[in-house]
Design a protein around this motif. Structure first.
Motif: not given
Length: 150
Positions: A57-60, A62-69, A75-87, A103-106
């Motif tokens: 989903s990040l293979n774009r 341009q960098p992806a916003s949290m909301g688009s992913v 997936m909810d933002r909390t779950t996405l944040t946890a998964a991102l931390k591992v990667l 306030r947003g992340k790319l």
């Protein structure tokens, strides 16, 4: 419900009916079986199917916003944040502050992340082909039907 003597037992025939007809149960069982299959296939390169999907989903361009992913992966933002931390800890994904909205992340793949995703893709193609062949029939219709569930 303070008095349990008033509760009518649910007949076992109802349990069997729910087991045999519950769409949620059938989809969850199928999802777990597919997840295990892809997890096992990707294990030699150190990815799970969920990590593969997130990285894809990040293979774009341009960098992806949290909301688009979040939207792509349902997936909810909390779950996405946890998964991102591992990667991120593995050096596969990087996050940056969104210059348009501080306030947003790319999110984007690192070179290491892209290399691992490139190694994972042939595995996904092979296993996905096997699953499609096993399911036979109109697999595209199944995808379309599942996409109707919101």
């Amino acid at each position: 419900m303070s008095n349990t003597a008033e509760i009518e037992p649910i007949p076992f025939s109802t349990t069997l009916h729910v087991r045999d007809t519950c769409l949620c149960l059938h989809v969850q069982r199928a999802a777990r079986a597919l997840a295990r299959r892809f997890d096992n296939a990707m294990k030699p390169i150190g990815l799970t199917n969920g990590q593969f999907s997130l990285m894809m989903s990040l293979n774009r361009p341009q960098p992806a916003s949290m909301g688009s992913v979040v939207n792509v992966l349902a997936m909810d933002r909390t779950t996405l944040t946890a998964a991102l931390k591992v990667l991120e800890r593995r050096g596969l994904v990087k996050t940056a502050v969104d210059p348009k909205d501080r306030r947003g992340k790319l999110l984007s793949l690192t070179d290491e992340g892209m290399a691992l995703l490139s190694a994972a893709l042939p595995i996904w193609v092979r296993v996905h082909g096997e699953v499609d062949a096993e399911l036979g029939g109109d697999v595209e219709r199944l995808r379309e039907t599942l996409a109707l569930v919101k």
